[in-house]
Design an enzyme around this catalytic site. Sequence first.
Site, mmCIF file in Angstrom:
data_model
loop_
_atom_site.group_PDB
_atom_site.id
_atom_site.type_symbol
_atom_site.label_atom_id
_atom_site.label_comp_id
_atom_site.label_asym_id
_atom_site.label_seq_id
_atom_site.Cartn_x
_atom_site.Cartn_y
_atom_site.Cartn_z
ATOM 1 N N HIS B 15 0.930 -1.080 0.426
ATOM 2 C CA HIS B 15 0.062 0.056 0.143
ATOM 3 C C HIS B 15 1.154 0.880 0.617
ATOM 4 O O HIS B 15 1.802 0.848 0.144
ATOM 5 C CB HIS B 15 -1.050 -0.155 1.230
ATOM 6 C CG HIS B 15 -0.454 -0.010 2.195
ATOM 7 N ND1 HIS B 15 -0.160 0.786 3.137
ATOM 8 C CD2 HIS B 15 0.305 -1.135 3.254
ATOM 9 C CE1 HIS B 15 0.328 0.710 4.269
ATOM 10 N NE2 HIS B 15 0.036 -0.409 4.490
ATOM 11 N N ALA B 16 0.670 2.345 0.119
ATOM 12 C CA ALA B 16 0.527 3.953 -0.180
ATOM 13 C C ALA B 16 2.177 3.678 0.742
ATOM 14 O O ALA B 16 2.998 4.394 0.412
ATOM 15 C CB ALA B 16 0.030 4.906 0.346
#
Lengths: 318, 88
Positions: B15-16
């Site tokens: 994820h980010a």
Amino acid sequence: MPNSVTVQELVEKVRLKVLQGEDYLDRPITTSDISRPALEFAGYFKHYPALRIQLLGITETSFAKDLTHEKMVKYMTKMCTPQTPCFVISTNLPIPAELKVAAEETHIPILGTHLTSSQILSNMTSFLLGRLAPRKSLHGVQVDINGVGVLITGDSGVGKSETALELVRRGHRLVADDRVEVYARDEQTLIGSAPAILEHLMEIRGIGIIDVATLYGTGAVMPNDKIDLIVHLETWTPDAKFDRLGDRGDTQTIQGVIIPKVSVPVKIGRNLAIIIESAAMNYRAETMGYDATETFDRNLNKLIKENSARDSKKKDQQ
Amino acid sequence: MEKRDFTITAETGIHARPATILVQTASKYSSDVTLSYEGKSVNLKSIMGVMSLGVGQNADVTITANGDDEKEVLDAVAETMKKEGLTD
């Protein structure tokens, strides 16, 4: 001496009438607090805030009517101290005769207004708070970008003024170049302006001092503005870590006000004006409730979940 | 050219936040680094590219490096993935 404002300035800015004492308007006001002298009219002077503007309204003046002449002379004389800046009488009320005499003797001006006590109190307080708040001088450039007040900071020579000039050419407004004087109007609002001598001026290396208002018109400048966002220009180095997603949430506290801050790497060929402009617009979008990073993050997590489910299924089948 | 395969075990995938850290790690080296997943290859130095793949748990990915420090960059990326809990 700390900051002070003269009674003259108060009269002009808050639009008061001088009822008496035209010659004594140079008296200084050193506090933004305003006194409503009710207990003093009852003879209680133990905690008389002599330094404050004394505001008389309907209550005080009508109470005065019930007092004897001797008492009024005594109390009014006590209220007229050498530190008392002025008296203000609201709602176009008449001046009590004893106050007239005492104030004239001590050279304290009496001002009047048609507004009610509450209205004039709030007008005077906001004016005085703005003028008497402690000020700080910062190194940077302040520009208003479509209504977002941006303070550009960074080392000397990094290109703050040149960037601001480009922003002005793009239709934004210069507030201050090089030195920005700031004060906290309240705990959430920081106001910046140029020192009087530098107003509208900019120094551009190789050209010298230019007058932005003359060159680009009166629409290109602004006398003062709030500071919503700090953009810090940093010389780019391979090791420096910059916010890549826009979720770092950096802030800087100035005069007790917390201001969001973004650090922008400076590299040859980067158009800083357009980057700062989009930082300001992005800030605006966020305050309006549109957060691109947040939306993207949500969508990404959804995609990851879908992919995880598919990959797990594949693994199970093997 | 160096190549290494990984299986992502983290429940939240890449994820980010870990994507940012991976990109920062790869960017310190001069080699070209690519991340391949499901037949798609992206530059491991591009944050938007890495995130666009949406790599999740149980994904098999391949990282390829090409350049003077290809071995070092793969070691560093492998270490970062482990440290970030992306792989076992």
